[in-house]
Design an enzyme around this catalytic site. Structure first.
Site, PDB file in Angstrom:
ATOM      1  N   GLU A  64       0.811  -1.224   0.000  1.00 37.00           N
ATOM      2  CA  GLU A  64       0.000   0.000   0.000  1.00 37.00           C
ATOM      3  C   GLU A  64       0.842   1.270   0.000  1.00 37.00           C
ATOM      4  OE1 GLU A  64      -0.660  -2.654   1.803  1.00 37.00           O
ATOM      5  OE2 GLU A  64      -2.545  -3.303   0.911  1.00 37.00           O
ATOM      6  N   HIS A 134     -12.152  -4.994   7.840  1.00 37.55           N
ATOM      7  CA  HIS A 134     -12.847  -4.849   6.554  1.00 37.55           C
ATOM      8  C   HIS A 134     -14.097  -3.985   6.658  1.00 37.55           C
ATOM      9  CE1 HIS A 134     -10.342  -8.406   5.976  1.00 37.55           C
ATOM     10  NE2 HIS A 134     -10.311  -8.046   4.714  1.00 37.55           N
TER      11      HIS A 134
END
Lengths: 359, 396
Positions: A64, A134
């Protein structure tokens, strides 16, 4: 929509349509991220690699911080860099790149370079069973980290500014397509957070042509005069449900909703752009209604609602008939088993609206 | 840990020595007589390079008299400029952070001579020489340090934030420019440009996770990127040996080949840059390049640079391996210019810097309007912004 060709799309199709439109018009536009080449985990990039080639739509490693930095470098060379972080929950390793590089590149180079061509898309908010990693809504971190740009009116006095990643969260396919195209083409970097539960559940007739919706502008969905209800993303729908309950409460709730409140006119606003947020629309609304309830999924402390509440109480202090009320997630990790109790659901919103109206 | 650290040098000494890079600044030899007009060949010291997963570059390098004299002049100018910055800082005319590259001139000037301005160089915060060599001016650099209008970033960036169209900065966060470098290289590849991107970082930054992330992406996508580790032996106040489990930075790319080069001999630097440029432009993918060099000063102006190393060590490097003295020796020994000629050049360099400093000092502070510029892309500004006090509101 009259006279325009539309197609029935859900939100991931709306996003995909925007990406396709963007890449069609702009040869420098590339889409990259984890697993995007075969469509992405939420199918937002389905078929793009086939349509535009693997040089323009490609998978990255699970990296990321590297993805963000790579995108900034690419954007600095004049490209349109459209990065995907697979879940907003994974964006934290990229925090430094976003806050220190992307947000400040233009300023510290005296305008010679910028990351303006960078848009980072990431699925955000809860689906009901995502749990700790999530289901998060990290927009508040970037609001603080990237600084605050607030539109203001000279007459109402001061506001703050700093630098400059914009944060955008759509509520539906039409919104997603128009706001994403505007984000991609905006010459400043944008973080575009897509409420993932809406990818499939939200369906509209979306214009198939190329259109943009304005950044930095809230949209008033239902006009009203008694209370301003402000939200963005998924909870906008919970707010609508709560307002239906307020008008005609089901039997089990009827005793909690005083008869006198059932005809209350509540103004529902979708903020859409979290940074810079549309303080004028919100302040104007609250000045008329005298009451504000802010609903967001992220935890309360240090959240976007706290910022909005502080600004509104300053601007509208003498107009307020009740304290600004926040309905938010709790200050806990998003709990796997109890996610539905974490999220601000219609009942909690209804409760807050009733409390604020009867304050 | 403390006891471990004490033991470690002893252990290392007992190990059979791997042939190490040497960092003398003046160990190259003439192949033939040095011509005053034609290019001539020089043989570098046999320990100028080491290779990892690739052959080290060959030791012959072609140079011209004019090039050597230009390099000499530029090295002198950038050192004088850094010394001027040091003095201005101590006079409190420069505020904030300031990192000087005195001792590392062979790297910046050598890289300038091995690349064109179409190539891309992105680096950290010890980059004053790069900005000046790649299209900036001394006045622009000093002006930026002083926070003046004539500064390269209009006085709004400061020491760590200097850019030119041929130099992508100038980045203040340790290691953060390295993935940007991968992006720059990707853009070059996407546009099919036959250029090299040099993504530079120090031995300290080499332990950043994002450096490894960038290596991986670059190798995966075969990007024309040279990752340059400028190993000046100390990451802030910690020596390489105390910070890195593997101090052979050119071997840290896993499958990416690497070259270690003597970063004190400008000819070795030039050779390594030419070699790596050919490497990436010919489509072989990324390569690592470690320059073993040394900074004479502290990490920044607030670090005297003597608490974690001895004064004797610094003195020894200055007196025996100085890159400018090394080049001076070549020029004199090969009969390209006399000591007197070089002294004249030294004086000219000093005068040039002094004049630029004076001009920069005359430049006014940034325009007030620049408080509001370069924040948003032109035309996308908010209607107005609040300034330093309640009444100061700028309308766009």
């Amino acid at each position: 929509m009259a006279g325009r060709e539309t197609r029935k799309m859900n939100m991931y199709q709306g996003v995909r349509d925007a990406l396709s439109n963007a890449m069609m018009r702009d040869d420098t536009a590339v889409v990259f991220g984890e697993d995007v080449a075969f469509g992405g985990v939420f199918r937002c990039t389905m078929g793009l690699a086939e349509e535009f080639g693997r040089e323009r739509v490609f998978n990255t490693p699970l990296t990321e911080q590297g993805i963000a930095g790579f995108g900034i470098g690419l954007a600095a060379m004049g490209h349109t860099a459209i990065a995907e972080i697979q879940f907003a929950d994974y964006i934290y390793p990229a925090f430094d790149q976003i806050v220190n590089e992307a947000a400040k590149y233009r300023f510290r180079s005296g305008g010679q370079f910028s990351a303006g061509g960078l848009t980072i898309r990431c699925p955000s908010m809860a689906v009901g069973h995502g749990g700790h990693y999530h289901s998060q809504s990290p927009e508040g971190f970037f609001m603080g980290g990237a600084g605050l740009k607030v539109r203001t009116s000279i007459h109402t006095g001061s506001c703050l500014f700093d630098i400059f990643v914009q944060i955008v969260i759509p509520r539906s396919p039409i919104q997603a397509k128009g706001l994403l195209l505007a984000s991609i083409r905006d010459p400043n970097p944008v973080i575009f957070m897509e409420p993932k539960v809406l990818y499939r559940s939200s369906v509209e007739q979306v214009p198939i042509d190329d259109y943009e919706l304005p950044l930095g502008r809230a949209e008033t969905l239902t006009p009203g005069s008694d209370l301003t209800l402000l939200s963005w993303g998924t909870p906008v729908y919970h707010c609508e449900t709560a307002l239906h309950m307020l008008g005609s409460p089901p039997e089990s709730l009827a005793r909690h909703v005083p008869q006198s409140l059932r005809s209350a006119k509540v103004e529902l606003i979708d903020l859409r752009t979290i940074l810079p947020w549309d303080v004028e629309t919100v302040a104007e609304s609250v000045s008329r209604t005298g009451r504000l309830v802010v609903v967001h999924e992220a935890g309360r402390t240090g959240g976007v609602g706290a910022e909005i509440g502080a600004e509104i109480q300053k601007r509208c202090f003498l107009k307020l008939n009740a304290p600004v009320k926040l309905v938010t997630g709790w200050d806990t990790p998003v709990p796997m088993q109890y996610e539905k109790f974490y999220m601000p659901d219609p009942l909690r919103i209804l409760d807050a609206v009733v409390e604020t109206l009867t304050y | 840990m403390a006891s471990l650290a004490r033991i470690r040098p002893t252990i290392q000494r007992r190990l059979p020595l791997v042939r190490a890079i040497q960092t003398a600044a003046d160990s190259s030899q003439l192949r033939e007589g040095a011509s005053h007009s034609e290019p001539f060949t020089v043989k570098l010291h046999e320990d100028s390079f080491r290779g990892y997963r690739t052959e080290a570059p060959d030791l012959d390098i072609e140079v011209t008299k004019e090039q050597l004299l230009t390099m000499y002049k530029q090295m002198n100018v950038v050192r004088r400029m850094e010394m001027a910055a040091d003095a201005l800082y101590k006079q409190k005319l420069i505020r904030g952070f300031c990192h000087l590259a005195i001792g590392q001139e062979a790297v910046s000037v050598g890289m300038e001579h091995g690349t064109t301005h179409q190539d891309r160089i992105i680096s950290s915060y010890r980059t004053h020489p790069f900005a000046v060599l790649r299209g900036g001016s001394i006045k622009g650099l000093i002006g930026e340090l002083l926070g003046r209008q004539c500064g390269m970033s209009h006085g709004k960036g400061g020491s760590m934030h200097v850019f030119t169209p041929a130099f992508q900065g100038g980045h203040g966060i340790v290691g953060a420019q390295v993935p940007l470098g991968a992006g720059l290289a990707f853009a070059a590849k996407y546009e099919d440009k036959p250029i090299a991107t040099y993504a530079m970082y120090g031995d300290g930054a080499s332990n950043q996770g994002q450096v490894f992330e960038s290596f991986n992406m670059a190798k995966l996508w075969n990007l024309p990127c040279v990752f340059v580790c400028e190993n000046n032996k100390y990451g802030m106040g910690t020596s390489a040996e105390r910070s890195s489990s593997n101090t052979e930075y050119f071997t840290r790319g896993d499958k990416i080949p690497g070259i270690q080069a003597n970063g004190m001999d400008i000819l070795a630097v030039l050779k390594a840059v030419r070699h790596t440029k050919d490497w990436v432009v010919s489509g072989k993918g990324p390569i690592l390049l470690e320059f073993v060099t040394y900074r004479y000063g502290g990490h920044s102006m607030s670090d005297p640079g003597t608490t974690y190393r001895t004064r004797e060590e610094v003195q020894r490097m200055r007196s025996t391996q100085d890159p400018i003295r090394g080049l001076q020796r070549y020029i004199e020994e090969w009969g390209l210019a006399s000591e007197q000629d070089l002294k004249t050049m030294d004086k000219e360099a000093k005068a040039e810097v002094d004049q630029a400093v004076e001009e920069a000092k005359q430049s006014p502070l940034p325009f007030e309007k620049d408080l509001w510029s370069d924040i948003y892309a032109k035309g996308t500004e908010p209607p107005f912004m609040r300034g330093r006090e309640r009444e100061e509101i700028h309308t766009f």
